[in-house]
Design a protein around this motif. Structure first.
Motif, PDB file in Angstrom:
ATOM      1  N   PRO A 138      21.519  41.522  50.203  1.00  0.00           N
ATOM      2  CA  PRO A 138      21.590  40.494  49.149  1.00  0.00           C
ATOM      3  C   PRO A 138      21.769  41.121  47.772  1.00  0.00           C
ATOM      4  O   PRO A 138      21.345  42.244  47.506  1.00  0.00           O
ATOM      5  N   GLU A 139      22.406  40.380  46.882  1.00  0.00           N
ATOM      6  CA  GLU A 139      22.515  40.815  45.496  1.00  0.00           C
ATOM      7  C   GLU A 139      21.147  40.747  44.816  1.00  0.00           C
ATOM      8  O   GLU A 139      20.214  40.087  45.304  1.00  0.00           O
ATOM      9  N   ALA A 140      21.020  41.485  43.698  1.00  0.00           N
ATOM     10  CA  ALA A 140      19.758  41.449  42.954  1.00  0.00           C
ATOM     11  C   ALA A 140      19.459  40.018  42.542  1.00  0.00           C
ATOM     12  O   ALA A 140      20.340  39.293  42.064  1.00  0.00           O
ATOM     13  N   PRO A 141      18.239  39.573  42.734  1.00  0.00           N
ATOM     14  CA  PRO A 141      17.901  38.176  42.429  1.00  0.00           C
ATOM     15  C   PRO A 141      18.019  37.885  40.933  1.00  0.00           C
ATOM     16  O   PRO A 141      17.730  38.728  40.082  1.00  0.00           O
ATOM     17  N   ASN A 173      14.031  36.244  52.614  1.00  0.00           N
ATOM     18  CA  ASN A 173      12.871  35.487  52.153  1.00  0.00           C
ATOM     19  C   ASN A 173      12.599  35.831  50.684  1.00  0.00           C
ATOM     20  O   ASN A 173      12.908  36.931  50.219  1.00  0.00           O
ATOM     21  N   ILE A 174      11.985  34.880  49.935  1.00  0.00           N
ATOM     22  CA  ILE A 174      11.666  35.078  48.524  1.00  0.00           C
ATOM     23  C   ILE A 174      10.176  34.827  48.308  1.00  0.00           C
ATOM     24  O   ILE A 174       9.635  33.815  48.787  1.00  0.00           O
ATOM     25  N   THR A 175       9.548  35.749  47.583  1.00  0.00           N
ATOM     26  CA  THR A 175       8.140  35.580  47.203  1.00  0.00           C
ATOM     27  C   THR A 175       8.032  35.636  45.676  1.00  0.00           C
ATOM     28  O   THR A 175       8.886  36.201  44.999  1.00  0.00           O
ATOM     29  N   TRP A 176       6.938  35.065  45.122  1.00  0.00           N
ATOM     30  CA  TRP A 176       6.695  35.010  43.681  1.00  0.00           C
ATOM     31  C   TRP A 176       5.473  35.830  43.324  1.00  0.00           C
ATOM     32  O   TRP A 176       4.506  35.918  44.082  1.00  0.00           O
ATOM     33  N   TYR A 223       6.192  36.994  35.001  1.00  0.00           N
ATOM     34  CA  TYR A 223       6.508  36.482  36.335  1.00  0.00           C
ATOM     35  C   TYR A 223       7.774  37.169  36.848  1.00  0.00           C
ATOM     36  O   TYR A 223       8.689  37.478  36.076  1.00  0.00           O
ATOM     37  N   HIS A 224       7.825  37.369  38.192  1.00  0.00           N
ATOM     38  CA  HIS A 224       9.049  37.862  38.818  1.00  0.00           C
ATOM     39  C   HIS A 224       9.069  37.436  40.272  1.00  0.00           C
ATOM     40  O   HIS A 224       8.028  37.062  40.857  1.00  0.00           O
ATOM     41  N   CYS A 225      10.272  37.495  40.864  1.00  0.00           N
ATOM     42  CA  CYS A 225      10.431  37.152  42.273  1.00  0.00           C
ATOM     43  C   CYS A 225      10.944  38.375  43.023  1.00  0.00           C
ATOM     44  O   CYS A 225      11.563  39.266  42.443  1.00  0.00           O
ATOM     45  N   THR A 226      10.697  38.392  44.341  1.00  0.00           N
ATOM     46  CA  THR A 226      11.109  39.507  45.197  1.00  0.00           C
ATOM     47  C   THR A 226      11.848  38.950  46.406  1.00  0.00           C
ATOM     48  O   THR A 226      11.375  38.006  47.059  1.00  0.00           O
ATOM     49  N   VAL A 227      13.021  39.558  46.725  1.00  0.00           N
ATOM     50  CA  VAL A 227      13.815  39.169  47.896  1.00  0.00           C
ATOM     51  C   VAL A 227      13.544  40.180  49.001  1.00  0.00           C
ATOM     52  O   VAL A 227      13.669  41.395  48.797  1.00  0.00           O
ATOM     53  N   HIS A 228      13.158  39.684  50.196  1.00  0.00           N
ATOM     54  CA  HIS A 228      12.842  40.545  51.344  1.00  0.00           C
ATOM     55  C   HIS A 228      13.904  40.340  52.414  1.00  0.00           C
ATOM     56  O   HIS A 228      14.254  39.203  52.760  1.00  0.00           O
ATOM     57  N   ARG A 236      13.221  45.665  53.726  1.00  0.00           N
ATOM     58  CA  ARG A 236      13.600  46.141  52.399  1.00  0.00           C
ATOM     59  C   ARG A 236      13.287  45.056  51.358  1.00  0.00           C
ATOM     60  O   ARG A 236      13.250  43.858  51.685  1.00  0.00           O
ATOM     61  N   ASP A 237      13.098  45.496  50.075  1.00  0.00           N
ATOM     62  CA  ASP A 237      12.745  44.566  48.993  1.00  0.00           C
ATOM     63  C   ASP A 237      13.639  44.816  47.780  1.00  0.00           C
ATOM     64  O   ASP A 237      13.985  45.963  47.475  1.00  0.00           O
TER      65      ASP A 237
END
Length: 614
Positions: A138-141, A173-176, A223-228, A236-237
């Motif tokens: 995935p591209e950088a969120p 998946n996305i986490t906050w 605040y930031h989000c992380t794509v897994h 990977r994250d």
């Protein structure tokens, strides 16, 4: 007997094992990797290994893929040739020397099951399956914070930010996270809905939104989000940037201060009263000053109500007092206020007292006392009229006064605790007395009918007047207690004989001095005298020459008895010294006077030695 039965059992088991091994070795086997992973756009390579009993050879090798539970053949390898079927893969397939199948320019649609089937004649047919997994990192969120800001008094759960991840496969998946800690959905406090979109390219776009309540402490939260996602069996994250959200909250405290510090404010300064509140946005500010009887003067019109600054220009003693800042929050209409005392430091009433206050005469003493009023401690300095410091303290004692010590003294009052706060008061110390002549142009060498300047300088107080006993043009110059008079006059016989008189007077007395004029010889008379001297010298020289000549001719006998030997010793017979003595020393002294008026010493005028050479 028991031992015999045990040996028979072991032999039976060993025989069964050999039978099974031989059966497996006599069967065709095909092996392929269970899973092959490749990124979109890359090339997938799927190997196919097989075993034929007795080192036999294969008859054909077919590659298939499964579509809706049906086998679709891609190609056949037989007799050393590769024949491709007319499928969607045609043009992207390649078979290596090791019979491995390669698919180039892989897309997400290629993620399916592939089958390698080997035919070996009498040994039958064998096959095996491999799963082709296609992935796209995935591209950088991209994270977008709420642009409008969030109020802590909001009843609904506000939106904090939105996170979008594009072009991935399979979907991630996305986490906050807040300040580095992961947030979990909680009923009525934290909500994290998301949407999954499959693009025409087969890649996925995932969007996630964070909703949560905030407090005034969250004004500095990040605040930031992380794509897994998974890649080759590992997780990977990819993290987004950190964002801060504007938080609106009412003020709880108000601070009012004087800039610069109130302890350093002095008359003439420009002062700022700065009011600060800890609310966001800043409330509306109002300013007041307490007057008499606890009434308040509204100064809001002089202030910047948005920044909370009240400017006071050129403050003075009356600017001191109690000031108030009042804030109004437009959200809940709550008011807060804060007071500050402004003290304007000043020096007033600077006064210098002179004792005695009666007129001063030469030789008297005087004491100067300086006093002033201020709310802070004061220091005193005394300076003369040239600005030089002569003493410290609030008193200055001057003794044995003269006209020369008369001056203007200043008392400089300084507030050490308030830089720049100072005042000065000047006082004149005037010594009175009759005039005293301090300089005259006497004696003065002049010539008849010459125009000369006669000078007379005096000192006195009160200011004197200068008079001359001769007629001429007078010019006066005054500096402090000094007065100078220059008289321009033409020299005549009477002036040369009697001289001039300078008379200086004031109410306390008179002083007089005589200026003597001396006659100075003219350059013409000096020239005549010089010529006369030269002529005398020439006459003496000629006379000496005649005497010497007669002596050489023998006309003048020279004996040793009663005679003067005018010759030189034998070793120096070429030189004659003639001694000339004068009986009129005073007359020759006048004749030998230099052109500049200086007289020669008498020793030089009484005797003359003249060398006469052949």
């Amino acid at each position: 007997m028991a031992g015999g039965r045990r040996a028979a059992g072991l032999a039976l088991a060993w025989g069964c094992c050999l039978l099974l091994c031989c059966a497996a070795a006599s069967r065709l086997e095909v092996s392929v990797p269970a899973v092959v992973e490749v990124e979109t756009g890359g090339t997938a390579r799927m190997e196919c290994n097989f075993y034929i009993p007795g080192n036999g050879s294969y008859t054909y090798i077919d590659w298939f893929y499964i579509d809706r539970n049906n086998l679709v053949r891609l190609c056949r390898i037989a007799g050393g040739e590769v024949v491709q079927e007319n499928t969607d893969y045609k043009g992207r397939l390649a078979v290596g020397e090791d019979k491995a199948l390669s698919i180039s320019r892989v897309t997400v649609q290629d993620a399916r099951t592939f089958v390698c089937q080997v035919g070996a004649g009498s040994h039958g047919v064998g096959e095996n399956r491999t799963e082709l997994h296609v992935y796209k990192v995935p591209e950088a969120p991209e994270i977008t914070a709420n642009p409008g800001g969030i109020s802590v008094q909001s009843s609904d759960i506000p939106q904090i930010a939105q996170c979008v991840s594009r072009n991935s496969f399979p979907p991630p998946n996305i986490t906050w996270h807040k300040n580095g800690e992961q947030l979990q959905p909680e009923e009525k406090t934290v909500k994290i809905p998301y949407t999954l979109t499959r693009e025409s390219s087969g890649l996925y776009t995932v969007s996630s939104t964070l909703f949560t309540h905030v407090t005034r402490e969250d004004r500095n939260s990040l605040y930031h989000c992380t794509v897994h996602y998974w890649l080759r069996g590992q997780r990977r994250d990819v993290e987004s940037q950190r964002v801060n959200v504007t938080i609106f909250y009412p003020a709880q405290h108000v601070k009012l201060q004087v800039v610069p510090s109130s302890a350093l404010v002095k008359e003439g300064d420009n002062v700022k009263l700065v009011c600060e509140a800890d609310g966001n946005p800043a409330p509306v500010f109002s300013f007041y000053k307490r007057e008499l009887e606890d009434s308040w003067q509204d100064l809001t019109s002089l202030a910047d109500t948005n920044s909370g600054v009240l400017n006071l220009h050129d403050v003075n003693k009356s600017s001191s007092g109690l000031y108030r800042c009042q804030t109004l929050d437009l959200d809940d209409m709550r008011q807060l206020e804060k007071d500050v005392e402004l003290v304007v430091n000043y020096i007033e009433g600077v006064h210098v007292k002179m004792e005695p206050s009666s007129p001063l005469r030469e030789g008297d003493s005087v004491r100067l006392s300086c006093d002033a009023h201020s709310p802070v401690a004061l220091d005193y300095q005394w300076r003369d009229e040239k600005g030089r410091k002569v003493a410290e303290g609030n008193q200055l004692f001057l003794s044995n006064l003269t006209f020369e010590t008369s001056s203007n003294f200043s008392c400089k009052v300084i507030a050490p605790s308030v830089p720049g706060l100072e005042q000065s008061k000047q006082v004149a110390v005037a010594v009175q007395g009759k005039p005293r002549i301090v300089a005259i142009s006497s004696p003065m060498y002049v010539r008849q009918d010459e125009v000369v300047n006669l000078t007379c300088k005096a000192i006195a107080f009160p200011r004197p007047s200068v008079h001359w006993n001769v007629n001429g043009t007078a010019h006066e110059y005054i500096e402090n207690q000094h007065i100078a008079s220059n008289l321009t006059v033409r020299v005549n016989h009477d002036l040369l004989r009697a001289g001039a008189m300078c008379r200086v007077s004031n109410a306390l007395g008179v002083s007089e001095k005589h200026i003597q004029l001396l006659d100075q010889k003219t350059p013409e008379s000096k020239g005549v005298i010089i010529v006369a001297i030269i002529v005398c010298i020439l006459v003496v020289a000629v006379l000496g020459s005649v005497i010497y000549f007669l002596h050489k001719k023998g006309k003048i006998p020279c004996g040793r008895a009663g005679k003067q030997d005018i010759t030189k010793p034998e070793a120096r017979k070429d030189k004659i010294v003639v001694e000339v003595k004068s009986d009129k020393l005073s007359e020759e002294a006048g004749l030998l006077q230099g052109a500049n008026g200086e007289k020669r010493p008498p020793a030089d005028q009484s005797e003359k030695y003249i060398d006469v050479r052949n």
